[in-house]
Design a protein around this motif. Structure first.
Motif, PDB file in Angstrom:
ATOM      1  N   ARG A  30      30.580   0.925  56.978  1.00 48.92           N
ATOM      2  CA  ARG A  30      31.251  -0.276  56.439  1.00 48.92           C
ATOM      3  C   ARG A  30      32.489  -0.614  57.262  1.00 48.92           C
ATOM      4  N   ILE A  31      33.285   0.404  57.610  1.00 49.06           N
ATOM      5  CA  ILE A  31      34.484   0.173  58.414  1.00 49.06           C
ATOM      6  C   ILE A  31      34.104  -0.344  59.795  1.00 49.06           C
ATOM      7  N   TYR A  32      33.125   0.307  60.395  1.00 44.71           N
ATOM      8  CA  TYR A  32      32.672  -0.102  61.728  1.00 44.71           C
ATOM      9  C   TYR A  32      32.151  -1.536  61.715  1.00 44.71           C
ATOM     10  N   LEU A  33      31.346  -1.864  60.713  1.00 44.13           N
ATOM     11  CA  LEU A  33      30.746  -3.195  60.636  1.00 44.13           C
ATOM     12  C   LEU A  33      31.804  -4.270  60.433  1.00 44.13           C
ATOM     13  N   LEU A  34      32.817  -3.977  59.624  1.00 47.92           N
ATOM     14  CA  LEU A  34      33.878  -4.959  59.392  1.00 47.92           C
ATOM     15  C   LEU A  34      34.648  -5.250  60.675  1.00 47.92           C
ATOM     16  N   GLY A  35      34.984  -4.212  61.410  1.00 47.49           N
ATOM     17  CA  GLY A  35      35.703  -4.409  62.669  1.00 47.49           C
ATOM     18  C   GLY A  35      34.875  -5.160  63.685  1.00 47.49           C
ATOM     19  N   GLN A  36      33.591  -4.824  63.767  1.00 46.60           N
ATOM     20  CA  GLN A  36      32.727  -5.508  64.722  1.00 46.60           C
ATOM     21  C   GLN A  36      32.519  -6.973  64.348  1.00 46.60           C
ATOM     22  N   SER A  37      32.571  -7.278  63.059  1.00 49.99           N
ATOM     23  CA  SER A  37      32.403  -8.672  62.622  1.00 49.99           C
ATOM     24  C   SER A  37      33.474  -9.564  63.242  1.00 49.99           C
ATOM     25  N   ASP A  87      26.148   9.310  76.341  1.00 53.60           N
ATOM     26  CA  ASP A  87      25.576  10.591  75.921  1.00 53.60           C
ATOM     27  C   ASP A  87      26.548  11.747  76.129  1.00 53.60           C
ATOM     28  N   ARG A  88      27.434  11.634  77.115  1.00 49.74           N
ATOM     29  CA  ARG A  88      28.290  12.769  77.484  1.00 49.74           C
ATOM     30  C   ARG A  88      29.671  12.745  76.837  1.00 49.74           C
ATOM     31  N   LEU A  89      30.210  11.556  76.537  1.00 47.01           N
ATOM     32  CA  LEU A  89      31.591  11.435  76.062  1.00 47.01           C
ATOM     33  C   LEU A  89      31.636  11.081  74.577  1.00 47.01           C
ATOM     34  N   PRO A  90      32.749  11.394  73.895  1.00 47.41           N
ATOM     35  CA  PRO A  90      32.895  10.983  72.491  1.00 47.41           C
ATOM     36  C   PRO A  90      32.838   9.454  72.378  1.00 47.41           C
ATOM     37  N   LYS A  91      31.906   8.971  71.609  1.00 44.99           N
ATOM     38  CA  LYS A  91      31.637   7.532  71.603  1.00 44.99           C
ATOM     39  C   LYS A  91      32.796   6.720  71.024  1.00 44.99           C
ATOM     40  N   ARG A  92      33.492   7.262  70.024  1.00 44.34           N
ATOM     41  CA  ARG A  92      34.601   6.509  69.447  1.00 44.34           C
ATOM     42  C   ARG A  92      35.704   6.283  70.483  1.00 44.34           C
ATOM     43  N   ARG A  93      36.008   7.282  71.277  1.00 40.35           N
ATOM     44  CA  ARG A  93      37.044   7.122  72.307  1.00 40.35           C
ATOM     45  C   ARG A  93      36.614   6.111  73.370  1.00 40.35           C
ATOM     46  N   VAL A  94      35.355   6.176  73.733  1.00 41.89           N
ATOM     47  CA  VAL A  94      34.851   5.212  74.718  1.00 41.89           C
ATOM     48  C   VAL A  94      34.987   3.791  74.190  1.00 41.89           C
ATOM     49  N   LEU A  95      34.631   3.576  72.931  1.00 42.14           N
ATOM     50  CA  LEU A  95      34.705   2.239  72.346  1.00 42.14           C
ATOM     51  C   LEU A  95      36.147   1.750  72.224  1.00 42.14           C
ATOM     52  N   LEU A  96      37.069   2.638  71.917  1.00 40.05           N
ATOM     53  CA  LEU A  96      38.481   2.243  71.878  1.00 40.05           C
ATOM     54  C   LEU A  96      38.943   1.744  73.246  1.00 40.05           C
ATOM     55  N   ALA A  97      38.494   2.412  74.290  1.00 41.73           N
ATOM     56  CA  ALA A  97      38.874   1.997  75.641  1.00 41.73           C
ATOM     57  C   ALA A  97      38.247   0.663  76.011  1.00 41.73           C
ATOM     58  N   THR A  98      36.962   0.461  75.675  1.00 41.78           N
ATOM     59  CA  THR A  98      36.300  -0.788  76.066  1.00 41.78           C
ATOM     60  C   THR A  98      36.839  -1.977  75.283  1.00 41.78           C
ATOM     61  N   GLN A  99      37.149  -1.782  74.000  1.00 35.90           N
ATOM     62  CA  GLN A  99      37.700  -2.899  73.221  1.00 35.90           C
ATOM     63  C   GLN A  99      39.072  -3.304  73.752  1.00 35.90           C
ATOM     64  N   SER A 100      39.882  -2.321  74.146  1.00 31.81           N
ATOM     65  CA  SER A 100      41.202  -2.622  74.710  1.00 31.81           C
ATOM     66  C   SER A 100      41.077  -3.380  76.030  1.00 31.81           C
ATOM     67  N   ALA A 101      40.127  -2.965  76.857  1.00 34.57           N
ATOM     68  CA  ALA A 101      39.918  -3.643  78.142  1.00 34.57           C
ATOM     69  C   ALA A 101      39.472  -5.086  77.930  1.00 34.57           C
ATOM     70  N   ASN A 102      38.589  -5.309  76.980  1.00 35.07           N
ATOM     71  CA  ASN A 102      38.135  -6.676  76.693  1.00 35.07           C
ATOM     72  C   ASN A 102      39.282  -7.550  76.213  1.00 35.07           C
ATOM     73  N   ALA A 103      40.170  -6.989  75.395  1.00 30.16           N
ATOM     74  CA  ALA A 103      41.313  -7.756  74.895  1.00 30.16           C
ATOM     75  C   ALA A 103      42.226  -8.187  76.040  1.00 30.16           C
ATOM     76  N   LEU A 197      41.446  -6.800  67.850  1.00 29.96           N
ATOM     77  CA  LEU A 197      42.193  -5.896  66.975  1.00 29.96           C
ATOM     78  C   LEU A 197      41.293  -5.337  65.875  1.00 29.96           C
ATOM     79  N   GLY A 198      40.279  -6.129  65.465  1.00 30.31           N
ATOM     80  CA  GLY A 198      39.396  -5.701  64.380  1.00 30.31           C
ATOM     81  C   GLY A 198      38.692  -4.391  64.654  1.00 30.31           C
ATOM     82  N   PRO A 199      37.903  -4.291  65.722  1.00 27.68           N
ATOM     83  CA  PRO A 199      37.217  -3.021  65.974  1.00 27.68           C
ATOM     84  C   PRO A 199      38.171  -1.890  66.331  1.00 27.68           C
ATOM     85  N   THR A 200      39.299  -2.214  66.969  1.00 26.46           N
ATOM     86  CA  THR A 200      40.249  -1.160  67.327  1.00 26.46           C
ATOM     87  C   THR A 200      40.811  -0.498  66.077  1.00 26.46           C
ATOM     88  N   VAL A 201      41.259  -1.310  65.126  1.00 25.63           N
ATOM     89  CA  VAL A 201      41.786  -0.763  63.866  1.00 25.63           C
ATOM     90  C   VAL A 201      40.685  -0.019  63.114  1.00 25.63           C
TER      91      VAL A 201
END
Length: 420
Positions: A30-37, A87-103, A197-201
């Motif tokens: 639910r948290i993930y889906l809200l941020g991605q929305s 597959d090799r790295l923690p996915k949450r950390r990877v996503l935090l980095a990609t969302q920041s780069a997109n911003a 900011l949504g997916p990052t939070v």
């Protein structure tokens, strides 16, 4: 009868496990889906604004196609490698980095556009940089869903992701059209930057108990070749990915055509282009919910929805008036997203968790990586023969691909006894 008291006492845990909405029982999902929305709404704003900006700067459908090509070229070259990182790295950390780069990218593009310093070469560069982020972000997001839901909820979660993604298409294009018409294209880019900011939070709010992290893949010398061998040994996975690749290369390049359909065929502006995307979104939400309700993962459903998607585009190309065109856009949205949701969830469920990132990297490679090839072709066809012909070509590709898969499967039935 559902009373007000019953509604007031409703909680996600009351959702039946066999419901297509069962994934909402998971707090992490639910948290993930809200941020991605929120991020998805910004993505649609960015897409509309970027297409319209390039068309305004160049007055060329080919240039719009080239922009899409630059954006998806990295996934063509590096797609499986992005899945390997997933597959090799923690996915949450990877996503935090990609969302920041997109911003950061969206904010920079907004500043250049608002200050009237933008040119089409800079837009191409930002599209390429966004594509590099996408290489890592896309397979990681695809595989991360399996870490916030149970295996039994995965099919519904993928379909709900598609439904929400397409629901934001109702909001994103409308806001983009409003911002472009009233404030300027640059402010649509600025709004997209804030949306990240949504997916990052959301990612920061996830607790350890919300996640089911997969075991990191061990380092191996030929990890990419191992993924290719893995897919080749599973005929239904291979057929689904091949079909997705053909559809992604030509069938999904209709955004290149829609700008020209809005400006030349129907003599409109950014507002009408946004209406086209809203019509697609309404159909897309219906398609995603339809895919979520049907819990079967069968290759025949993937083939059927691909063929129907192509047929809808061919009919839209011949639409006699705006009303018929909008109705066919609804059908295009429905069949397109049903195809994508069924194909995506089926492939994820057909592979082992340790290989999911790499397989989804390959999936995204053929799905989005064909755009650098297909987008310029569709743009050139549209410029030379008109948007109706361009859209017809987009539709014929999925139809031919679906027929080809059926013929190949029938011919290889003795070697690969997989039911369509």
């Amino acid at each position: 009868m559902i009373t007000a008291t019953a509604v007031g006492k409703f909680s996600p845990s009351a959702i039946p496990e066999d419901s297509c909405f069962a994934a909402l029982r998971s707090r992490g999902y639910r948290i993930y889906l809200l941020g991605q929305s929120l991020a998805n709404a910004g993505t649609w704003m960015q897409s509309i604004a970027q297409d319209w900006l390039v068309l305004r700067l160049t007055n060329s459908a080919t240039a719009v196609g080239l922009t899409m090509a630059f954006q998806f070229l990295p996934i063509l070259l590096l797609g499986v490698h992005g899945g390997l990182l997933a597959d090799r790295l923690p996915k949450r950390r990877v996503l935090l980095a990609t969302q920041s780069a997109n911003a950061v990218l969206a904010a920079t593009l907004a500043a250049l556009t608002i200050s009237a310093e933008i040119n089409v070469t800079q837009v191409y560069a930002f599209a390429l940089l966004s594509g590099l982020v996408f290489v890592v972000d896309a397979p990681t997001r695809q595989a991360f869903v399996s870490e916030v839901v149970s295996p039994q909820q995965l099919r519904g979660a993928v379909s709900l992701n598609a439904a929400v993604f397409q629901s934001t298409r109702l909001v994103g294009p409308a806001l983009a059209g409003l911002l472009i018409e009233t404030a300027g294209t640059g402010w649509a880019f600025a709004a997209n930057a804030l949306c990240y900011l949504g997916p990052t939070v959301g990612l920061l709010r996830l607790r350890g108990t919300d996640l089911r992290p997969a075991v990191p893949a061990p380092r191996e010398a030929d990890a990419v070749r191992a993924a290719l061998r893995y897919v080749r040994a599973r005929p239904r996975v291979a057929c689904a990915i091949l079909l997705v690749g053909v559809v992604g290369t030509l069938g999904l390049n209709y955004p290149v055509v829609l700008t020209a359909m809005a400006s030349t065929t129907f003599h409109g502006g950014a507002g009408k282009y946004a209406v086209f995307n809203i019509a697609l979104a309404i159909g897309s939400v219906c398609g995603a919910l339809l895919a979520a309700a049907g819990m079967h993962t069968r290759l025949r459903l993937i083939v059927l929805t691909a063929a129907l998607f192509g047929l809808a585009q061919v009919c839209a190309a011949a639409a006699p008036d705006l009303a018929a065109f909008l109705a066919l856009l609804l059908l295009m949205g429905l069949t397109n997203v049903a195809f994508q949701a069924i194909a995506n969830s089926s492939v994820q469920m057909w592979v082992e968790p340790a290989m999911r990132g790499r397989v989804m990297g390959l999936y995204m490679l053929v799905f989005a990586g064909g755009t650098p090839v297909g987008a310029p072709i569709i743009g050139a066809v549209t410029n030379s023969f008109g948007p109706r012909v361009g859209m017809a070509v987009c539709g014929l590709a999925p139809m031919i691909a679906a027929i080809a898969v059926v013929l190949v499967k029938l011919r290889a039935a003795r070697l690969y006894p997989v039911s369509l």
